[in-house]
Design an enzyme around this catalytic site. Structure first.
Site, short mmCIF file in Angstrom:
data_model
loop_
_atom_site.label_atom_id
_atom_site.label_comp_id
_atom_site.label_asym_id
_atom_site.label_seq_id
_atom_site.Cartn_x
_atom_site.Cartn_y
_atom_site.Cartn_z
N HIS A 6 38.92 -48.46 -91.85
CA HIS A 6 39.32 -47.13 -92.31
C HIS A 6 39.97 -46.29 -91.22
CE1 HIS A 6 39.67 -44.41 -95.51
NE2 HIS A 6 38.47 -44.54 -96.06
N ASP B 155 43.94 -46.76 -95.44
CA ASP B 155 43.27 -45.87 -96.39
C ASP B 155 43.17 -46.56 -97.75
OD1 ASP B 155 45.79 -45.55 -97.69
OD2 ASP B 155 46.30 -43.90 -96.34
#
Length: 515
Positions: free
Chosen positions: A485, A489
């Site tokens: 992350h 995304d």
């Protein structure tokens, strides 16, 4: 018999030292643990002790010389051992045999960058066997792969220094063999002898719980033996709690406090002394080492430094299964095993062209990201040694048939634990096929330093609605992505998955995307 003393590791990163002072001379009789010389590293002055009783026969360095770690430092005749082959034994009948053969220890060579030890997985020969040059002698397992050790010469195996499951040290003797006159090595090629074999290969027999002995000695380090002398303890009467009965300082302390042999015998010793009763509530402890230890470190490093997130979806595999079925027999005649995995890999490579962020790596500080032109796609394999993730190099340049051949080769090698280190390095993204064993969804751990991994669930025939609203049976597979992350995304992984999914659900679209 004259034995060479190998200068051991004397500090992390130290490869050589200066010979400051010899504390003995050639011809001197020395005792075990007696200081032989002082050496100076770039960190400290170190005293080197003898590991046997015996007589010094040769000093390989002069005062002030630079000695190399893992090379012979001095030679000595070990007390209680027969003289070297070819020496005058007084038995004229055995003289021809002694002069025509030579005993040599095989030194375990470097078997990988940074590897200092390995586990003996299987001996492929036994003591007394005649072997040929380059014949496989044993399988050893490092934390990276299973490696086969070949013989250097023709000869007869005299002694195996380790048992199956033991840990062997790199640059230490692995086994001893008797060479014929034609293969007697030159003086500068003579391998050194093992200071202390780990275990005699004899059948277990019932005996008191005393320390395991090797050549009449307890299995213990010089420091432990020295401590035993200081405590006025006969170390051969102490039951060792370590592997193969190795005695530790804690065992000496328990022995001194109890005045008798320690009662905490190993499970193997307990089985030898009395029949094993039926019991409950017991425990069994195993060392985590080799491939399992490497995987544990890798997974801890991944989850502790990478913020994972998971994205799941389902893929309709009906059309792709039909395509594979129509081609399977045709390619089988050519010796090509066409499974579903090559289609997954090639589709992944095609999708990466549109989303290169999935084929990147981030530095530890997360200040730089590196994009890779080559799509080195790894596939997790459940091998007998643990989880292996070999990767297929440059998938962007390979056809589905090329990928299929590479998948077959790497899968077979991985399941035997015989993947080359190069096949385990340089991966850029990975696939885990958990569905081959069972299960539909997962939360896979990213194979650091990669940024994404996908887990394939098992194939299920489930009811779905067609375009006319009719209920039909479709071949459905659940897939689970884990992404880093820090750089990926949810929107990116969703769009990437949609493209990859479209190639798999519409094989014609995948074929058209190939170049």
């Amino acid at each position: 018999m004259s034995k060479e003393f190998i200068l051991p590791d004397i500090g992390e990163g130290i490869v050589e030292c200066e010979l400051v002072e010899w504390l003995v001379n050639v011809g001197d009789e020395v005792k075990e643990d007696q200081p032989i010389c002082d050496v100076m590293t770039d960190k400290a002055l170190v005293q080197i002790p003898a590991v046997h009783d015996g007589v010094i026969t040769q000093l390989h360095y002069a005062k002030g010389d630079i000695a190399k770690v893992h090379e012979p430092l001095f030679a000595m005749d070990v007390a209680g051992e027969a003289p070297a082959p070819g020496s005058n034994t007084g038995d004229s009948g055995s003289a021809p045999a002694a002069s025509s053969a030579h005993l040599e220890d095989f030194i375990l060579p470097d078997i990988g960058e940074g590897i200092v030890e390995c586990e003996i997985v299987e001996w492929l020969v036994a003591e007394g066997d005649e072997i040929k040059e380059d014949q496989a002698v044993c399988d050893v397992m490092t934390d990276k792969a299973l490696v086969q050790i070949p013989a250097k010469y023709d000869g007869v195996v005299e002694k195996l220094y380790y048992q199956k499951g033991d840990i062997a040290q790199v640059h230490s003797p692995l086994f001893q063999m008797r060479l014929g006159a034609d293969h007697s090595p030159k003086q500068d090629e003579l391998a050194v002898h093992k200071p202390q074999p780990v275990k005699e290969s004899k059948a277990p027999s019932a005996q008191p719980a005393t320390a395991t002995k090797v050549n009449g000695k307890a299995v213990a380090s010089p420091a432990v033996r020295r401590r035993a002398r200081e405590m006025d303890i006969d170390i051969t009467q102490v039951a060792g709690s370590g592997k193969n009965g190795r005695v530790f300082k804690e065992d000496l302390e328990r022995f001194a406090q109890g005045g008798t042999a320690a009662q905490s015998s190993t499970p193997a010793q307990a089985e030898q002394s009395t029949p094993a009763p039926v019991s409950s509530g017991g425990t069994r402890v195993e060392s985590i080492r080799g491939m399992k230890a490497a995987m544990a470190k890798q997974m801890v490093a991944s989850v502790s430094t990478i913020p994972h997130f998971t994205y799941s979806d389902e893929i309709d595999m009906t059309d792709l299964i039909a395509l594979r079925k129509s081609l399977k027999d045709q390619y089988a005649k050519q010796g090509i095993k066409l499974t579903m995995m090559p289609f997954f890999i090639k589709a992944l490579s095609l999708a990466i062209k549109e989303f290169p962020i999935l084929n990147s790596q981030v530095n530890d500080e997360c200040t730089e990201i590196t994009y890779f032109d080559d799509h080195n796609i790894g596939m997790a394999v459940d091998s007998k040694l643990g989880l292996l993730v070999p990767n297929i190099k440059q998938c962007q340049n390979k056809s589905i048939v090329d990928v299929a051949q590479a998948v077959t080769q790497l899968t077979d090698a991985a399941r035997e634990g015989r993947v080359s280190p190069n096949d385990l390095k340089g991966g850029t993204i990975s696939i885990s096929n958990i569905g081959a064993i069972g299960g539909t969804t997962a939360t896979p751990i990213i194979n650091k330093p990669e940024v994404a991994i996908v887990a394939l669930g098992k194939l299920q025939h489930l009811p779905r609605f067609d375009e006319q609203g009719n209920v039909v049976s479709r071949a459905i597979m659940q897939v689970s992505w884990s992404g880093d992350h820090r750089v990926i995304d949810g929107g990116t992984i969703a769009r990437f998955n949609n493209l990859w999914k479209s190639y798999l659900e519409e094989p014609a679209k995948m074929m058209m995307a190939m170049r």
